[in-house]
Design a protein around this motif. Structure first.
Motif, PDB file in Angstrom:
ATOM      1  N   LYS A 143     122.678   0.465 -21.376  1.00  0.00           N
ATOM      2  CA  LYS A 143     123.157  -0.329 -22.514  1.00  0.00           C
ATOM      3  C   LYS A 143     122.448   0.074 -23.807  1.00  0.00           C
ATOM      4  O   LYS A 143     122.096  -0.767 -24.633  1.00  0.00           O
ATOM      5  N   LYS A 144     122.238   1.385 -23.957  1.00  0.00           N
ATOM      6  CA  LYS A 144     121.652   1.935 -25.166  1.00  0.00           C
ATOM      7  C   LYS A 144     122.582   2.999 -25.735  1.00  0.00           C
ATOM      8  O   LYS A 144     123.485   3.474 -25.045  1.00  0.00           O
ATOM      9  N   LEU A 145     122.356   3.373 -26.992  1.00  0.00           N
ATOM     10  CA  LEU A 145     123.127   4.440 -27.609  1.00  0.00           C
ATOM     11  C   LEU A 145     122.311   5.723 -27.578  1.00  0.00           C
ATOM     12  O   LEU A 145     121.130   5.726 -27.927  1.00  0.00           O
ATOM     13  N   PRO A 146     122.918   6.828 -27.170  1.00  0.00           N
ATOM     14  CA  PRO A 146     122.185   8.100 -27.147  1.00  0.00           C
ATOM     15  C   PRO A 146     121.985   8.655 -28.549  1.00  0.00           C
ATOM     16  O   PRO A 146     122.693   8.268 -29.489  1.00  0.00           O
ATOM     17  N   ASP A 147     121.031   9.547 -28.687  1.00  0.00           N
ATOM     18  CA  ASP A 147     120.856  10.284 -29.935  1.00  0.00           C
ATOM     19  C   ASP A 147     122.047  11.217 -30.087  1.00  0.00           C
ATOM     20  O   ASP A 147     122.257  12.114 -29.264  1.00  0.00           O
ATOM     21  N   ALA A 148     122.844  10.999 -31.144  1.00  0.00           N
ATOM     22  CA  ALA A 148     124.098  11.754 -31.287  1.00  0.00           C
ATOM     23  C   ALA A 148     123.867  13.213 -31.618  1.00  0.00           C
ATOM     24  O   ALA A 148     124.736  14.052 -31.359  1.00  0.00           O
ATOM     25  N   GLY A 149     122.718  13.562 -32.159  1.00  0.00           N
ATOM     26  CA  GLY A 149     122.434  14.951 -32.485  1.00  0.00           C
ATOM     27  C   GLY A 149     122.793  15.312 -33.913  1.00  0.00           C
ATOM     28  O   GLY A 149     123.423  14.528 -34.635  1.00  0.00           O
ATOM     29  N   PRO A 150     122.444  16.516 -34.354  1.00  0.00           N
ATOM     30  CA  PRO A 150     122.660  16.923 -35.753  1.00  0.00           C
ATOM     31  C   PRO A 150     124.105  17.275 -36.082  1.00  0.00           C
ATOM     32  O   PRO A 150     124.502  17.264 -37.238  1.00  0.00           O
ATOM     33  N   GLY A 151     124.910  17.609 -35.068  1.00  0.00           N
ATOM     34  CA  GLY A 151     126.282  18.016 -35.336  1.00  0.00           C
ATOM     35  C   GLY A 151     126.349  19.424 -35.907  1.00  0.00           C
ATOM     36  O   GLY A 151     125.387  20.192 -35.855  1.00  0.00           O
ATOM     37  N   PHE A 152     127.518  19.773 -36.470  1.00  0.00           N
ATOM     38  CA  PHE A 152     127.719  21.097 -37.056  1.00  0.00           C
ATOM     39  C   PHE A 152     127.619  20.983 -38.572  1.00  0.00           C
ATOM     40  O   PHE A 152     128.212  20.077 -39.169  1.00  0.00           O
ATOM     41  N   PRO A 153     126.891  21.895 -39.228  1.00  0.00           N
ATOM     42  CA  PRO A 153     126.709  21.810 -40.684  1.00  0.00           C
ATOM     43  C   PRO A 153     128.037  21.753 -41.430  1.00  0.00           C
ATOM     44  O   PRO A 153     128.940  22.542 -41.182  1.00  0.00           O
ATOM     45  N   GLY A 154     128.143  20.777 -42.333  1.00  0.00           N
ATOM     46  CA  GLY A 154     129.341  20.640 -43.158  1.00  0.00           C
ATOM     47  C   GLY A 154     130.500  19.947 -42.483  1.00  0.00           C
ATOM     48  O   GLY A 154     131.596  19.879 -43.050  1.00  0.00           O
ATOM     49  N   ALA A 155     130.304  19.410 -41.279  1.00  0.00           N
ATOM     50  CA  ALA A 155     131.396  18.765 -40.547  1.00  0.00           C
ATOM     51  C   ALA A 155     131.900  17.542 -41.298  1.00  0.00           C
ATOM     52  O   ALA A 155     131.129  16.796 -41.900  1.00  0.00           O
ATOM     53  N   THR A 156     133.217  17.335 -41.249  1.00  0.00           N
ATOM     54  CA  THR A 156     133.831  16.183 -41.918  1.00  0.00           C
ATOM     55  C   THR A 156     134.610  15.296 -40.969  1.00  0.00           C
ATOM     56  O   THR A 156     135.099  14.259 -41.365  1.00  0.00           O
ATOM     57  N   ALA A 157     134.761  15.703 -39.712  1.00  0.00           N
ATOM     58  CA  ALA A 157     135.561  14.918 -38.780  1.00  0.00           C
ATOM     59  C   ALA A 157     134.965  14.966 -37.385  1.00  0.00           C
ATOM     60  O   ALA A 157     134.476  16.007 -36.948  1.00  0.00           O
ATOM     61  N   VAL A 158     134.991  13.840 -36.711  1.00  0.00           N
ATOM     62  CA  VAL A 158     134.460  13.748 -35.354  1.00  0.00           C
ATOM     63  C   VAL A 158     135.537  13.200 -34.442  1.00  0.00           C
ATOM     64  O   VAL A 158     136.583  12.768 -34.884  1.00  0.00           O
ATOM     65  N   GLY A 159     135.273  13.177 -33.125  1.00  0.00           N
ATOM     66  CA  GLY A 159     136.361  12.852 -32.228  1.00  0.00           C
ATOM     67  C   GLY A 159     136.078  11.975 -31.054  1.00  0.00           C
ATOM     68  O   GLY A 159     136.634  12.173 -29.991  1.00  0.00           O
ATOM     69  N   ALA A 160     135.212  10.981 -31.166  1.00  0.00           N
ATOM     70  CA  ALA A 160     134.960  10.103 -30.024  1.00  0.00           C
ATOM     71  C   ALA A 160     134.825   8.672 -30.500  1.00  0.00           C
ATOM     72  O   ALA A 160     134.026   8.375 -31.375  1.00  0.00           O
ATOM     73  N   GLY A 161     135.613   7.779 -29.926  1.00  0.00           N
ATOM     74  CA  GLY A 161     135.569   6.371 -30.303  1.00  0.00           C
ATOM     75  C   GLY A 161     135.147   5.484 -29.160  1.00  0.00           C
ATOM     76  O   GLY A 161     134.562   5.938 -28.175  1.00  0.00           O
ATOM     77  N   GLU A 162     135.447   4.202 -29.271  1.00  0.00           N
ATOM     78  CA  GLU A 162     135.061   3.251 -28.243  1.00  0.00           C
ATOM     79  C   GLU A 162     135.835   3.458 -26.956  1.00  0.00           C
ATOM     80  O   GLU A 162     135.345   3.177 -25.870  1.00  0.00           O
ATOM     81  N   ASP A 163     137.050   3.951 -27.084  1.00  0.00           N
ATOM     82  CA  ASP A 163     137.929   4.103 -25.934  1.00  0.00           C
ATOM     83  C   ASP A 163     138.047   5.582 -25.572  1.00  0.00           C
ATOM     84  O   ASP A 163     138.599   6.373 -26.332  1.00  0.00           O
ATOM     85  N   PRO A 164     137.538   6.009 -24.408  1.00  0.00           N
ATOM     86  CA  PRO A 164     137.594   7.428 -24.056  1.00  0.00           C
ATOM     87  C   PRO A 164     138.999   7.954 -23.882  1.00  0.00           C
ATOM     88  O   PRO A 164     139.230   9.155 -23.992  1.00  0.00           O
ATOM     89  N   ALA A 165     139.950   7.074 -23.601  1.00  0.00           N
ATOM     90  CA  ALA A 165     141.323   7.517 -23.402  1.00  0.00           C
ATOM     91  C   ALA A 165     142.093   7.624 -24.715  1.00  0.00           C
ATOM     92  O   ALA A 165     143.172   8.186 -24.755  1.00  0.00           O
ATOM     93  N   ALA A 166     141.545   7.076 -25.799  1.00  0.00           N
ATOM     94  CA  ALA A 166     142.243   7.096 -27.085  1.00  0.00           C
ATOM     95  C   ALA A 166     141.238   7.279 -28.210  1.00  0.00           C
ATOM     96  O   ALA A 166     140.877   6.329 -28.887  1.00  0.00           O
TER      97      ALA A 166
END
Length: 351
Positions: A143-166
């Motif tokens: 029941k904790k949140l993981p460290d999401a990490g630095p991502g890719f430099p200059g990124a403007t869009a991500v792709g994971a929400g509360e619902d893994p199916a949507a």
């Protein structure tokens, strides 16, 4: 210069607390997950997030993946699914269709190739992605949140929400792909195919523009899940949750794709695991993995669940095969940390 990244997913229970991750190097990686999801949802979302994070670059992208299901879905089957209105060859809806549609949109106009790598075989980038995905799943289990990490430099869009199916959409009105208040939906059932590092499949590369074919319809394990009595606290919510998780784990072991996948068996069967089958033969984890015995059409009926201790559960269930032969199975599951693994199973044929 081509961007080379590894993508992976993890689920503790499949379905259960789940995670996803992609890894390029120590300065460019991301992970996330959900309270409940499947390995396939994690694998797919890892690729989706990677595509969206790198969408602003013109560099080709080469994805290392130990999931044949993900690679084939994107490079071989997706075009056919689209032509059929996102239906499979047997007319049934495509699993994880919202993620598939998002992947289809994210890959348009991109130079993306995929390469299958064998999981848990010492591939440095694959091992790192697997570690991050598994850590994310464990964080959600706690029941904790993981460290999401630095991502890719200059990124403007991500792709994971509360619902893994949507996963959330990402566009001009939603550049960061932020999550809406739509409640999570129940993940795909346990009979979802899990095609990871299957022995006998040759490693290789495939482009993102494969033919729109898909495999013939496959019959999966059906199950009548339930919980029995046996411990003084068996009616409590805690026990009910534990029993449901153990039953789901047991059911996943009836899926041929899981049983033929050493990566999955390593997570589900303890290294000390032993099975005494109905004929009296004793099996080790390695022997059952190498034997490749099919369990297609076997049905699981829960007879009783009993908590032997806080971290040990006995599951008594009936296995009914397509040949009409049934046997009683006793499975012992032990929890270490947040993970449940089967340590012993015995079968007795019914008269």
């Amino acid at each position: 210069m081509t961007i080379i990244a590894a993508a992976d997913g993890s689920a503790l229970g499949n379905p259960g607390p789940a995670g996803w991750a992609w890894y390029i190097d120590d300065a460019r990686w991301r992970c996330g997950g959900w309270k409940r999801g499947t390995n396939n949802q994690g694998e797919l979302t890892a690729v989706l997030d990677l595509l969206r994070q790198t969408a602003h670059t013109d560099e080709p992208l080469h994805v290392l993946c130990d999931s044949q299901y993900v690679i084939n879905s994107i490079t071989k089957w997706m075009a056919g699914w689209k032509r059929k209105g996102w239906k499979k060859a047997d007319g049934k809806p495509v699993l994880n269709v919202e993620v598939m549609k998002a992947l289809d949109a994210a890959i348009q106009g991109r130079n993306v190739t995929f390469e299958w790598v064998k999981g848990h075989a010492g591939h440095e980038m694959n091992e790192k992605a697997d570690e991050l995905a598994n850590s994310a799943a464990k964080a959600h289990a706690a029941k904790k949140l993981p460290d999401a990490g630095p991502g890719f430099p200059g990124a403007t869009a991500v792709g994971a929400g509360e619902d893994p199916a949507a996963p959330p959409t990402a566009g001009k009105d939603n550049p960061k792909g932020t999550t809406t208040t739509t409640p999570p939906t129940e993940p795909a059932p346990a009979d979802e195919p899990d095609l990871f590092s299957l022995d006998g499949l040759a490693s290789g590369s495939s482009s993102s523009s494969g033919p729109g074919s898909e495999p013939a319809s496959k019959s999966h394990t059906s199950a009548n899940a339930g919980t029995g009595s046996g411990s003084p606290a068996s009616g409590s919510a805690t026990d009910s949750d534990v029993f449901a998780q153990v039953v789901a784990l047991e059911r996943s072991l009836l899926d041929d794709a899981v049983r033929l996948d050493r990566k999955q068996l390593t997570r589900l069967l303890d290294v000390r695991w032993r099975q005494v089958d109905a004929s009296g033969r004793t099996w080790t984890r390695r022997e059952v993995s190498e034997a490749g015995r099919s369990h297609t059409g076997v049905e699981l009926e829960v007879v009783e669940t009993r908590r032997l201790s806080d971290d040990v559960v006995l599951l008594l269930w009936r296995a009914s095969g397509p040949d009409g032969v049934s046997s009683l199975r006793s499975s012992i599951w032990q929890r270490t940390g947040t993970e449940w693994k089967q340590v012993y199973q015995q079968g007795t044929r019914e008269a």
